[in-house]
Design an enzyme around this catalytic site. Sequence first.
Site, PDB file in Angstrom:
ATOM      1  N   CYS A 244      47.911  49.414  44.619  1.00 14.58           N
ATOM      2  CA  CYS A 244      47.953  50.538  43.681  1.00 14.58           C
ATOM      3  C   CYS A 244      47.026  51.670  44.143  1.00 14.58           C
ATOM      4  O   CYS A 244      47.387  52.403  45.051  1.00 14.58           O
ATOM      5  CB  CYS A 244      47.648  50.066  42.265  1.00 14.58           C
ATOM      6  SG  CYS A 244      48.370  51.147  41.024  1.00 14.58           S
TER       7      CYS A 244
ATOM      8  N   HIS B 121      51.522  46.049  41.627  1.00 15.08           N
ATOM      9  CA  HIS B 121      50.468  45.034  41.687  1.00 15.08           C
ATOM     10  C   HIS B 121      51.076  43.654  41.979  1.00 15.08           C
ATOM     11  O   HIS B 121      51.345  42.901  41.038  1.00 15.08           O
ATOM     12  CB  HIS B 121      49.716  44.971  40.351  1.00 15.08           C
ATOM     13  CG  HIS B 121      48.887  46.172  40.081  1.00 15.08           C
ATOM     14  ND1 HIS B 121      47.571  46.272  40.485  1.00 15.08           N
ATOM     15  CD2 HIS B 121      49.179  47.345  39.455  1.00 15.08           C
ATOM     16  CE1 HIS B 121      47.090  47.442  40.104  1.00 15.08           C
ATOM     17  NE2 HIS B 121      48.042  48.111  39.484  1.00 15.08           N
TER      18      HIS B 121
ATOM     19  N   GLU C 258      49.704  41.087  42.885  1.00 18.60           N
ATOM     20  CA  GLU C 258      48.834  40.000  42.430  1.00 18.60           C
ATOM     21  C   GLU C 258      49.246  39.464  41.058  1.00 18.60           C
ATOM     22  O   GLU C 258      48.941  38.324  40.721  1.00 18.60           O
ATOM     23  CB  GLU C 258      47.369  40.451  42.412  1.00 18.60           C
ATOM     24  CG  GLU C 258      46.988  41.473  41.338  1.00 18.60           C
ATOM     25  CD  GLU C 258      47.180  42.933  41.766  1.00 18.60           C
ATOM     26  OE1 GLU C 258      47.941  43.168  42.725  1.00 18.60           O
ATOM     27  OE2 GLU C 258      46.575  43.827  41.140  1.00 18.60           O
TER      28      GLU C 258
HETATM   29  N1  GLN Z   1      44.463  55.441  39.240  1.00 19.32           N
HETATM   30  C1  GLN Z   1      45.734  55.275  39.870  1.00 19.32           C
HETATM   31  C2  GLN Z   1      46.864  55.696  38.968  1.00 19.32           C
HETATM   32  O1  GLN Z   1      46.691  55.843  37.793  1.00 19.32           O
HETATM   33  C3  GLN Z   1      45.921  53.837  40.315  1.00 19.32           C
HETATM   34  C4  GLN Z   1      46.038  52.875  39.193  1.00 19.32           C
HETATM   35  C5  GLN Z   1      45.770  51.448  39.592  1.00 19.32           C
HETATM   36  O2  GLN Z   1      45.193  51.190  40.642  1.00 19.32           O
HETATM   37  N2  GLN Z   1      46.150  50.519  38.753  1.00 19.32           N
HETATM   38  O3  GLN Z   1      47.971  55.900  39.425  1.00 19.32           O
END
Ligand code: GLN
Length: 553
Positions: free
Chosen positions: A395, A526, A528
């Site tokens: 992410c 994600h 994970e």
């Molecule tokens: N801050 C980034 C976004 O909002 C990544 C979010 C995250 O890593 N879950 O897109």
Amino acid sequence: MKKNHKYIFVIGGVMSGVGKGIATASVGKVLQSRGYKVNLVKVDPYLNVDAGTMNPTEHGEAFVLSSGLETDQDMGNYERFLNRDLPEENYLTSGMVYKRVLEKERNLEYGGKCIEAIPHVRDEIRERYERAASVNGSEISVIEIGGTIGDFQNALFMDAARVMHMDNPSSVAFIMVSYLPVPGTLGEMKTRPTQNAIRQLNSYGIQPDFIIGRSPEPLDARRKNKIAKSSGIKPEHVISAPDISSIYDVPLNFDADNLPDLLLKHLKLKPKKKNEIAKDGLKSWKKFANSVKNTKRELNIAVVGKYFDTGDFVLSDAYISVIEAIKFSAYAQGVKPKLTWIDSKNFETGKLKTSMLSDFDGLVVPGGFGTSGVEGIIKAIKYARENKIPYFGLCYGMQLMVVEYARHKASLKGATTREINPKAEHLVIDIMPEQLELMKNKDYGGTMRLGQYPASIKKGTIARKVYKAEEVAERHRHRYEVNPEYVGKLEEAGLVFSGTSPDKTLMEIAELPQSEHPFMVGTQFHPELIARPLDPHPLFTAFIKASYNNKSK
Ligand code: GLN
């Protein structure tokens, strides 16, 4: 109540933080090993409507279900133990319950009645317990009521359970997970706090059927008898749950103490023998749990992130799914991951030099929000790219990998994400227009791009080789995106977008060709969140393999 469905409520005694969530997940696991379709439900008595608005250093990571609901990290353990996706009906907070009750009141759904905590809020809770039981074809619900007996906040959740038991005693069981201290000065295990906790639960009109006694050491027969006699519980229903090094051993210990069969007997059920899950029982689980204990060969993984500045104990909570996902893939490959947490701010202040990363076999940058520590992360990514250290970005870790590439390989000076500097010239990571509107209205709760979405995987890429599929489904939690205006420029500079939304507008996976770098991969989603002990995630496995090859070099 759903016919033939059984409900087991797990309630905490004495104090919190003794592993009620793992105990609940393990009760679920052992019942599943007897061939039952088990549902695990978590109650969080706080007033937040979901877990999405809380800082991870405050409450640990937000675990996103495939539906997109942002929940407590216990839901992650539940899914990992059961090896099953859980529906959003399985997560309850006070905020959610009250919100619905107040909506109903405004809509005149209560027909002009005076709305009270009891019965209306309590009955809303009961309805939700029963709804969770009916949505995913399960036969037994294990419901963990957060907090400890005596808390003001969870009393209505207890009362809903009490009423269900009153209506149908043979379908409802209560387990109290309690704590038995061994005071250092005495060196003797004390049962009194647990006896008091049981009495307190009795004052709610609930008699526990089982006690899971958490303690630094195993409970001996004398302690078990003492609790049993003083509280009217069968001695064999007092289960010993001493501290152990691996949470994955807990189901095996419960099984050894006969807990699943005693529970089934109590609920007037018999173990099933014929179906697939029953045939495996705990065999595959045991194999995995043993690999956790017995694997010796180490792999050094650095995790560079930004939620490390509130004391060590919160740190692992903020990234629990990432840690577990790394472990599952590593153990399956016969290596034990040794994780080192590096606060990225140290690369900004100069306290640490990025060259220290050469001591590691691989580098992970997990998700995150906001500006602090970000430039340090970008430095670390640059080092991993230039020195061919296997890199896996999740992410924010993918977005910052794109930023780093834009700055140093695509000649986009000062490239960044809108999250860091909205006025920058090259916003290679930008916000989706509909998100901008939400932000203007301060509409933050549950409004990110959340939950499961499909991604198309490009031929001839690492992602395709790893997934062996044209389309995959992964869980998301973000507001920002690779800016489509820069995709062409980044590709020209050599970055490969190997996964995109099926309509090709959103970039889901970025990677470097293997001719350039052994493993440089970032995912907007994600992975994970869907990695499981008995079903490790292929991308984590590929990262572990690359790190291992790097080590042997
Ligand atoms: N801050 C980034 C976004 O909002 C990544 C979010 C995250 O890593 N879950 O897109």
